[in-house]
Structures are given as structure tokens and as C-alpha cells.
Design a protein around this motif. Structure first.
Motif, PDB file in Angstrom:
ATOM      1  N   TYR A  26       1.737   7.420  -6.527  1.00  0.00           N
ATOM      2  CA  TYR A  26       0.803   8.530  -6.759  1.00  0.00           C
ATOM      3  C   TYR A  26       1.428   9.851  -6.344  1.00  0.00           C
ATOM      4  O   TYR A  26       1.284  10.875  -7.042  1.00  0.00           O
ATOM      5  CB  TYR A  26      -0.496   8.289  -5.997  1.00  0.00           C
ATOM      6  CG  TYR A  26      -1.548   9.338  -6.262  1.00  0.00           C
ATOM      7  CD1 TYR A  26      -2.062   9.520  -7.539  1.00  0.00           C
ATOM      8  CD2 TYR A  26      -2.009  10.158  -5.239  1.00  0.00           C
ATOM      9  CE1 TYR A  26      -3.017  10.493  -7.806  1.00  0.00           C
ATOM     10  CE2 TYR A  26      -2.970  11.130  -5.488  1.00  0.00           C
ATOM     11  CZ  TYR A  26      -3.473  11.298  -6.771  1.00  0.00           C
ATOM     12  OH  TYR A  26      -4.413  12.266  -7.014  1.00  0.00           O
TER      13      TYR A  26
ATOM     14  N   GLN B 203       0.821  -1.207   0.000  1.00  0.00           N
ATOM     15  CA  GLN B 203       0.000   0.000   0.000  1.00  0.00           C
ATOM     16  C   GLN B 203       0.860   1.265   0.000  1.00  0.00           C
ATOM     17  O   GLN B 203       0.546   2.252  -0.677  1.00  0.00           O
ATOM     18  CB  GLN B 203      -0.930  -0.007   1.211  1.00  0.00           C
ATOM     19  CG  GLN B 203      -1.983  -1.114   1.167  1.00  0.00           C
ATOM     20  CD  GLN B 203      -2.868  -1.108   2.389  1.00  0.00           C
ATOM     21  OE1 GLN B 203      -3.190  -0.060   2.935  1.00  0.00           O
ATOM     22  NE2 GLN B 203      -3.281  -2.290   2.832  1.00  0.00           N
TER      23      GLN B 203
ATOM     24  N   ILE C   6       0.949   4.429  -2.670  1.00  0.00           N
ATOM     25  CA  ILE C   6       0.862   5.845  -2.293  1.00  0.00           C
ATOM     26  C   ILE C   6       2.074   6.609  -2.815  1.00  0.00           C
ATOM     27  O   ILE C   6       1.962   7.747  -3.292  1.00  0.00           O
ATOM     28  CB  ILE C   6       0.753   5.982  -0.761  1.00  0.00           C
ATOM     29  CG1 ILE C   6      -0.542   5.338  -0.261  1.00  0.00           C
ATOM     30  CG2 ILE C   6       0.797   7.453  -0.343  1.00  0.00           C
ATOM     31  CD1 ILE C   6      -0.638   5.270   1.248  1.00  0.00           C
ATOM     32  N   LYS C   7       3.253   5.974  -2.748  1.00  0.00           N
ATOM     33  CA  LYS C   7       4.467   6.639  -3.223  1.00  0.00           C
ATOM     34  C   LYS C   7       4.387   6.907  -4.729  1.00  0.00           C
ATOM     35  O   LYS C   7       4.787   7.984  -5.203  1.00  0.00           O
ATOM     36  CB  LYS C   7       5.693   5.793  -2.901  1.00  0.00           C
ATOM     37  CG  LYS C   7       6.986   6.422  -3.399  1.00  0.00           C
ATOM     38  CD  LYS C   7       8.168   5.510  -3.213  1.00  0.00           C
ATOM     39  CE  LYS C   7       9.413   6.104  -3.858  1.00  0.00           C
ATOM     40  NZ  LYS C   7      10.581   5.190  -3.735  1.00  0.00           N
TER      41      LYS C   7
END
Length: 226
Positions: free
Chosen positions: A50, A43, A47-48
Motif C-alpha cells: 500500500y 501484515q 502495508i509495504k
């Protein structure tokens, strides 16, 4: 008629049974924790990706520097978290070493980062895994640096000396500095609060050594071959 076993013999079995149950429960907890760590790491990677996309978009759109700095800090934080999780997974597995004859002084000097280290003296040879020990020494150096003020961070002295008797020679590696005792860096029951310091301890223990954390130093004893 067969004799019945005394009652105390049955009771004596209870602690062993309880210990076996506790061990099984800990193993189950460990496996579940590792699965959670893997899921969280995936996860974080999403996130990284994006956040990296947003940062490039902000750069192309000439957005305010504050917004770009926030994204940069977010990405750095995600990278640190991912590294900690990777270390946690490694900590849960047996340490595998690729030993060869090497000079411990050289390993210490090369892994001392920006710390002040003693000049090379007579070599201290042993059967070591240089890469594993270098990682352990760097982690302990960083661990020590995180518990001193920024002013004293460059004053950490890394020393290595020979100790022990002729039949059982050892080297002692010490990290000394003006630790900020208000933060009680090494006074906890668990001896360390960093998973990287914990892994470093395991690597040194796999070499037959041990690590001691105190209020004024970190010390590691490692067996030598001669």
C-alpha cells in the motif's frame, strides 16, 4: 516385603522433571513465536504494498517532496523489519552447511564490505561453507559498524591470523575499532542484541568455532584443516 525407595531418591527426580517441563514450555513458546512472526511479516508486506502504491501515486500527482520522502523512509523501515523477521525464523532452525575446501582469508576479504582489511597472506584452508561464512562475517562487520561513531565507521580493522597448535590449528578473525562504550555495545548479559549477530554466531559455531564480544573487539575462532 519389598523395600520402599528412600525419600531422597524421589526428590532427586524433581529437578529432571522440572527441566523437561521447562523444555516443553520453551518449545511451545518458540512455535507460537514463529507463527506470530510469520503473521506479522505478512501484515508488513501488505502495508509495504500500500505504501508503494501511495508513493507512485504521489509521484504522478507531483505531491510535496516531504510526503514522498516520508513514504520512502516508511518502506525502507518495513524492509528492514521484514529482513529481521526472516533472520529470526532462520535462527530458530538448525544451521545447514555445504562445506568444501576453501581459503578463509579470501572469504574474510570478500565479505569485509567497506572495512579496512589486511592484504592476503599465506592461505588458511579448511572445510567451510563460504556462502554461510560470508554472511556471518558481513553481519558481524555491520554489527561492529553500528556501535561506532559515523566518523570511525570506516576505521574498523578486520584482521585474520593463524593460532592454535600444530595438531589443532585455528584461525582468529578480529574486528577492532573505537567502539562507543557509552552504549555498552558488547557488555550485556546476552552478548549481542542483534538477531543477525546471533545468527552469525550460530553459523560460526556450526563450523566448530566460537565468537567472543568484548568492549574493544569482536573475535571469532574457526578450526582449520591444515
Amino acid at each position: 516385603m519389598p523395600k520402599m525407595q528412600p525419600a531422597q531418591s524421589i526428590e532427586a527426580m524433581a529437578p529432571a522433571t522440572a527441566k523437561a517441563v521447562d523444555t516443553s514450555e520453551l518449545e511451545d513458546l518458540g512455535r507460537a513465536t514463529l507463527q506470530i512472526v510469520h503473521d506479522l511479516k505478512n501484515q508488513l508486506n501488505g502495508i509495504k504494498l500500500y505504501a508503494t502504491f501511495l508513493r507512485k501515486r504521489f509521484e504522478s500527482e507531483d505531491r510535496p517532496s516531504e510526503e514522498r520522502e516520508i513514504l520512502t523512509k516508511l518502506i525502507d523501515g518495513l524492509d528492514r523489519a521484514a529482513r529481521e523477521m526472516t533472520t529470526l525464523v532462520r535462527y530458530s532452525r538448525p544451521v545447514e552447511l555445504c562445506r568444501r575446501r576453501a581459503n578463509l582469508r579470501t572469504i574474510v576479504l570478500e565479505s569485509a564490505l567497506s572495512s579496512n582489511s589486511e592484504a592476503l597472506e599465506p592461505p588458511l584452508y579448511g572445510e567451510f561453507d563460504p556462502n554461510a561464512l560470508s554472511e556471518a562475517f558481513r553481519s558481524l562487520t555491520e554489527h561492529a559498524a553500528s556501535h561506532v561513531s559515523s566518523r570511525d565507521a570506516k576505521e574498523i580493522a578486520v584482521q585474520v591470523n593463524r593460532t592454535g597448535c600444530a595438531n589443532s590449528p585455528q584461525a582468529i578473525v578480529e574486528w577492532r575499532a573505537k567502539f562507543d562504550n557509552r552504549r555498552d555495545p558488547f557488555g550485556s548479559v546476552h552478548k549481542y542484541e542483534s538477531v543477525r549477530a546471533a545468527l552469525a554466531t550460530r553459523i560460526i559455531e556450526a563450523h566448530g568455532g566460537r565468537v567472543e564480544f568484548s568492549s574493544d573487539a569482536i573475535r571469532a575462532w574457526i578450526p582449520l584443516s591444515d
